[in-house]
Write a protein that holds these residues in place. Structure first.
Motif, PDB file in Angstrom:
ATOM      1  N   ASN A   1       8.318 -21.405  56.161  1.00 25.33           N
ATOM      2  CA  ASN A   1       8.133 -20.426  57.238  1.00 25.33           C
ATOM      3  C   ASN A   1       9.319 -20.388  58.200  1.00 25.33           C
ATOM      4  O   ASN A   1       9.412 -19.475  59.031  1.00 25.33           O
ATOM      5  N   ASN A   2      10.199 -21.374  58.097  1.00 26.55           N
ATOM      6  CA  ASN A   2      11.369 -21.465  58.966  1.00 26.55           C
ATOM      7  C   ASN A   2      12.607 -21.754  58.115  1.00 26.55           C
ATOM      8  O   ASN A   2      13.136 -22.875  58.121  1.00 26.55           O
ATOM      9  N   PRO A   3      13.074 -20.765  57.377  1.00 25.18           N
ATOM     10  CA  PRO A   3      14.150 -20.992  56.403  1.00 25.18           C
ATOM     11  C   PRO A   3      15.482 -21.407  57.014  1.00 25.18           C
ATOM     12  O   PRO A   3      16.386 -21.808  56.276  1.00 25.18           O
ATOM     13  N   GLU A   4      15.618 -21.318  58.349  1.00 20.76           N
ATOM     14  CA  GLU A   4      16.856 -21.767  58.970  1.00 20.76           C
ATOM     15  C   GLU A   4      16.962 -23.292  58.984  1.00 20.76           C
ATOM     16  O   GLU A   4      18.040 -23.848  59.223  1.00 20.76           O
ATOM     17  N   ALA A   5      15.861 -23.984  58.727  1.00 19.59           N
ATOM     18  CA  ALA A   5      15.842 -25.448  58.731  1.00 19.59           C
ATOM     19  C   ALA A   5      16.346 -25.987  57.394  1.00 19.59           C
ATOM     20  O   ALA A   5      15.809 -25.645  56.341  1.00 19.59           O
TER      21      ALA A   5
END
Length: 278
Positions: A122-126
Motif C-alpha cells: 500500500n506504500n510502494p515508496e518504502a
C-alpha cells in the motif's frame, strides 16, 4: 508439518525468506516453524548453508522434506563466507518481489509477514521496513497475541546513524532496492546496508511494535554480538564508508563516530558488570 490438501489452498505471500545457516541444528526448526505458521505464509524459504561442518547441511535437507514440496530451497556454499555473503547468495535465488531476512536462531510473530507486506504494497515508496527484536529466553507465547494496528514511521538519516533501528530478522525489502550486503563483511553488515540504502535515497520505515524474537542477550553473549570490539569496529566502518562515499560530511562523521565510541564504552562496562540485559 502437514502436507495435506489444505496446504494447496493456501494463498502464499509474494515474499522470499532468506535464512543464513551455520551450525544451527538446534535452532533452525524453530525459525522455520515461525515462518510456516505466518497468517500470510511466504511463498518460499531459502536456507543458505554457510559451509557448516557439523551436519547442518544434511539436517536442512531432512527438514526440507517435512514441509510442503518446493517450499524450501537449500543452497549450500562451497566455503564459509559469513552472513552478508550468504544472504546475497540467497538473494540471487529469490523469486518474489519482496525479500525478508531471518537469522537461524531467531523467530517471527505470526502476523509479521501480513503486517509488513500489506503495508509495503500500500506504500510502494518504502524500500525497507523493520522493527526491534525482543530478546527472550523461552518461547514467547505470551507476546504472540494479535497485534493491534500500529503506525509505521519513516526513519531519518540522523536517527539511523544514532542507532540501528532495524534488527536483521525484522527486515523486509522490496525489489526496488538494488543495493546488497557488503560481501565478506561479518560485523554490522546489516547496518551498513540500511545506512547505504538510506543515504542513497531509499526510504526506510519502522513499525512501532516488535515482530521478531531473539533467544539470547543482544550484547555480551556468544556469536557475532558477543564480540563487542569487532562490532564497534564494524559500526565505525559504516560511518567511514558513508564519509568516503561522500554521503555524509566530516562533521556528521566525527559526531556519530564519537557517539558510537561512547556507547561502546558504556556497553562494555555493562557487560563487565553483568548487566547484559540493559
Amino acid at each position: 508439518m502437514s502436507k495435506t490438501s489444505d496446504v494447496e489452498k493456501m494463498v502464499y505471500a509474494e515474499v522470499s525468506v532468506i535464512i543464513p545457516c551455520y551450525r544451527c541444528v538446534d535452532s533452525i526448526r524453530r525459525a522455520l516453524i515461525s515462518v510456516y505458521e505466518q497468517t500470510l505464509r511466504p511463498f518460499e524459504v531459502l536456507l543458505i548453508d554457510d559451509y557448516s561442518s557439523d551436519g547442518t547441511l544434511d539436517f536442512l535437507y531432512k527438514l526440507k522434506d517435512e514441509f510442503p514440496e518446493n517450499w524450501i530451497k537449500v543452497v549450500p556454499l562451497t566455503h564459509n563466507m559469513g552472513p552478508a555473503s550468504a544472504r546475497n547468495a540467497g538473494w540471487q535465488y529469490a523469486s518474489q518481489p519482496f525479500v525478508a531476512f531471518l537469522d537461524s536462531d531467531d523467530s517471527w510473530h505470526p502476523q509479521k509477514t501480513e503486517i509488513q507486506l500489506t503495508w509495503m504494497k500500500n506504500n510502494p515508496e518504502a524500500s525497507i521496513t523493520g522493527q526491534d527484536c525482543i530478546a527472550i529466553i523461552d518461547e514467547p507465547s505470551e507476546v504472540k497475541h494479535p497485534i493491534n494496528d500500529m503506525p509505521f514511521y519513516e526513519v531519518s538519516g540522523a536517527q539511523l546513524l544514532a542507532s540501528n533501528r532495524f534488527s536483521t530478522s525484522s527486515v523486509m525489502v522490496s525489489s526496488s532496492l538494488s543495493i546488497r550486503f557488503f560481501n565478506g563483511k561479518r560485523y554490522c553488515e546489516d547496518y551498513l546496508l540500511w545506512c547505504h540504502a538510506k543515504f542513497s535515497g531509499y526510504k526506510c520505515f519502522r513499525y512501532l511494535a516488535p515482530l521478531a524474537y531473539s533467544y539470547k542477550p543482544r550484547y555480551g553473549d556468544s556469536g557475532l554480538s558477543g564480540n563487542l570490539w569487532r562490532m564497534e569496529r564494524g559500526e565505525l566502518f559504516v560511518y567511514t564508508f558513508l564519509f568516503k562515499q561522500k554521503m555524509i560530511g566530516f562533521g556528521t562523521f566525527f559526531t556519530f563516530g564519537l557517539w558510537s565510541i561512547i556507547r561502546f564504552i558504556r556497553r562494555t562496562l555493562k557487560v563487565s558488570l553483568g548487566m547484559n540485559n540493559l
